[in-house]
Design a protein around this motif. Structure first.
Motif, PDB file in Angstrom:
ATOM      1  N   GLY A 124     -17.715  -1.009  -0.271  1.00  0.00           N
ATOM      2  CA  GLY A 124     -17.337  -2.360   0.109  1.00  0.00           C
ATOM      3  C   GLY A 124     -18.410  -3.040   0.954  1.00  0.00           C
ATOM      4  N   LEU A 125     -18.698  -4.292   0.652  1.00  0.00           N
ATOM      5  CA  LEU A 125     -19.677  -5.070   1.417  1.00  0.00           C
ATOM      6  C   LEU A 125     -18.974  -6.026   2.384  1.00  0.00           C
ATOM      7  N   HIS A 126     -17.998  -6.766   1.888  1.00  0.00           N
ATOM      8  CA  HIS A 126     -17.263  -7.725   2.711  1.00  0.00           C
ATOM      9  C   HIS A 126     -15.850  -7.242   3.031  1.00  0.00           C
ATOM     10  N   ARG A 127     -15.241  -6.545   2.076  1.00  0.00           N
ATOM     11  CA  ARG A 127     -13.850  -6.083   2.234  1.00  0.00           C
ATOM     12  C   ARG A 127     -13.755  -4.632   1.798  1.00  0.00           C
ATOM     13  N   THR A 128     -12.962  -3.871   2.553  1.00  0.00           N
ATOM     14  CA  THR A 128     -12.864  -2.436   2.329  1.00  0.00           C
ATOM     15  C   THR A 128     -11.422  -1.974   2.497  1.00  0.00           C
ATOM     16  N   ALA A 129     -11.027  -0.981   1.720  1.00  0.00           N
ATOM     17  CA  ALA A 129      -9.690  -0.402   1.828  1.00  0.00           C
ATOM     18  C   ALA A 129      -9.573   0.377   3.135  1.00  0.00           C
ATOM     19  N   VAL A 130      -8.573   0.011   3.938  1.00  0.00           N
ATOM     20  CA  VAL A 130      -8.329   0.682   5.221  1.00  0.00           C
ATOM     21  C   VAL A 130      -6.837   0.973   5.350  1.00  0.00           C
ATOM     22  N   SER A 131      -6.457   1.683   6.402  1.00  0.00           N
ATOM     23  CA  SER A 131      -5.042   1.966   6.655  1.00  0.00           C
ATOM     24  C   SER A 131      -4.276   0.665   6.883  1.00  0.00           C
ATOM     25  N   ALA A 132      -3.004   0.683   6.530  1.00  0.00           N
ATOM     26  CA  ALA A 132      -2.181  -0.512   6.705  1.00  0.00           C
ATOM     27  C   ALA A 132      -2.011  -0.867   8.176  1.00  0.00           C
ATOM     28  N   ASP A 133      -2.037   0.119   9.050  1.00  0.00           N
ATOM     29  CA  ASP A 133      -2.004  -0.130  10.491  1.00  0.00           C
ATOM     30  C   ASP A 133      -2.659   1.035  11.217  1.00  0.00           C
ATOM     31  N   ASP A 135      -1.552   2.993  13.456  1.00  0.00           N
ATOM     32  CA  ASP A 135      -0.698   4.125  13.813  1.00  0.00           C
ATOM     33  C   ASP A 135      -0.486   5.102  12.664  1.00  0.00           C
ATOM     34  N   GLN A 136      -1.002   4.765  11.488  1.00  0.00           N
ATOM     35  CA  GLN A 136      -0.802   5.650  10.349  1.00  0.00           C
ATOM     36  C   GLN A 136      -1.551   6.958  10.519  1.00  0.00           C
ATOM     37  N   VAL A 137      -0.904   8.024  10.083  1.00  0.00           N
ATOM     38  CA  VAL A 137      -1.526   9.343  10.103  1.00  0.00           C
ATOM     39  C   VAL A 137      -1.813   9.744   8.670  1.00  0.00           C
ATOM     40  N   TRP A 138      -3.087  10.024   8.391  1.00  0.00           N
ATOM     41  CA  TRP A 138      -3.468  10.435   7.043  1.00  0.00           C
ATOM     42  C   TRP A 138      -3.572  11.947   6.989  1.00  0.00           C
ATOM     43  N   GLY A 139      -3.011  12.496   5.961  1.00  0.00           N
ATOM     44  CA  GLY A 139      -2.988  13.949   5.798  1.00  0.00           C
ATOM     45  C   GLY A 139      -1.611  14.379   5.348  1.00  0.00           C
ATOM     46  N   GLY A 140      -1.529  15.473   4.639  1.00  0.00           N
ATOM     47  CA  GLY A 140      -0.247  15.940   4.132  1.00  0.00           C
ATOM     48  C   GLY A 140      -0.240  15.942   2.622  1.00  0.00           C
ATOM     49  N   MET A 141       0.934  15.841   2.049  1.00  0.00           N
ATOM     50  CA  MET A 141       1.084  15.908   0.602  1.00  0.00           C
ATOM     51  C   MET A 141       0.908  14.522  -0.020  1.00  0.00           C
ATOM     52  N   VAL A 145       1.522   9.698   0.961  1.00  0.00           N
ATOM     53  CA  VAL A 145       0.378   8.812   1.196  1.00  0.00           C
ATOM     54  C   VAL A 145       0.845   7.476   1.783  1.00  0.00           C
ATOM     55  N   PRO A 146       0.300   7.070   2.938  1.00  0.00           N
ATOM     56  CA  PRO A 146       0.668   5.793   3.549  1.00  0.00           C
ATOM     57  C   PRO A 146       0.122   4.612   2.763  1.00  0.00           C
ATOM     58  N   LYS A 147       0.586   3.444   3.107  1.00  0.00           N
ATOM     59  CA  LYS A 147       0.097   2.227   2.459  1.00  0.00           C
ATOM     60  C   LYS A 147      -1.290   1.886   2.990  1.00  0.00           C
TER      61      LYS A 147
END
Length: 199
Positions: A124-133, A135-141, A145-147
């Motif tokens: 991404g140059l101008h816009r990139t996929a990031v966590s929805a907020d 407080d999200q915790v990434w990891g698990g099954m 998967v969070p938004k």
């Protein structure tokens, strides 16, 4: 006695345009995309047609995600890719790309720029996929998967390209982009920016 080699050399005409552009891997190979977001069967046709019409050579950069995680990877966000290990992988690719860019420039070629892929957590140059907020915790099954959302920030590989550019103190290296999904930007407007750059 005639020199057949010399005769052949006299007939060879170098007709190269001298123009080339560096592009994110998936722009020329949609098979590299995370499954579910490929917008074309093989390549981003409008871009390739534009480059062909303007006699611009194409240098396809390696995909950091495929070369690190493979083609069966899950979609991720910038925070997941922003690790010391993956950044080192991206920096190694960035160093090699700027070696090529410097070499082409030093030998009289015109490097039009580098085309990235908005929406990508790496390219991404101008816009990139990031966590929805935050407080999200990434990891698990995978079913946990969070938004995600898109934010005005660069992807990990794009950041490493800019870091390498700054370290080398190079000037006049233009960064351009095309969105991989509609939410990441206006495709037609961004293609027009590339059109202006290659003419």
């Amino acid at each position: 006695m005639q020199d057949p080699i010399g005769q052949i050399k006299d007939k060879i005409e170098d007709v190269r345009s001298g123009k080339l552009i560096f592009i994110s891997h998936c722009l020329l190979n949609q098979n590299a995309c995370v499954k579910g977001i490929s917008s074309e069967p093989a390549m981003i046709t409008p871009l390739i047609k534009l480059l062909m019409e303007n006699d611009v050579g194409i240098y396809q950069m390696p995909c950091p995600e495929v070369s690190y995680y493979g083609s069966a990877r899950w979609g991720q966000v910038k925070g997941q890719y922003s690790t010391p290990m993956f950044r080192k992988h991206c920096r190694k690719i960035a160093e090699q790309m700027f070696d090529y860019i410097e070499n082409y420039t030093d030998t009289g070629h015109r490097v039009v720029g580098i085309v990235m892929r908005d929406g990508s957590p790496t390219c991404g140059l101008h816009r990139t996929a990031v966590s929805a907020d935050n407080d999200q915790v990434w990891g698990g099954m995978v079913w946990q998967v969070p938004k995600q959302r898109f934010a005005e920030t660069q992807g990990v590989y794009c950041e490493e390209l800019h870091a390498e550019l700054q370290q080398r103190q190079l000037k006049d290296v233009l960064f351009l982009s095309l969105p991989e999904v509609p939410e990441a930007g206006n495709f037609d407007a961004m293609l027009e920016e590339i059109r202006k750059a290659v003419q």
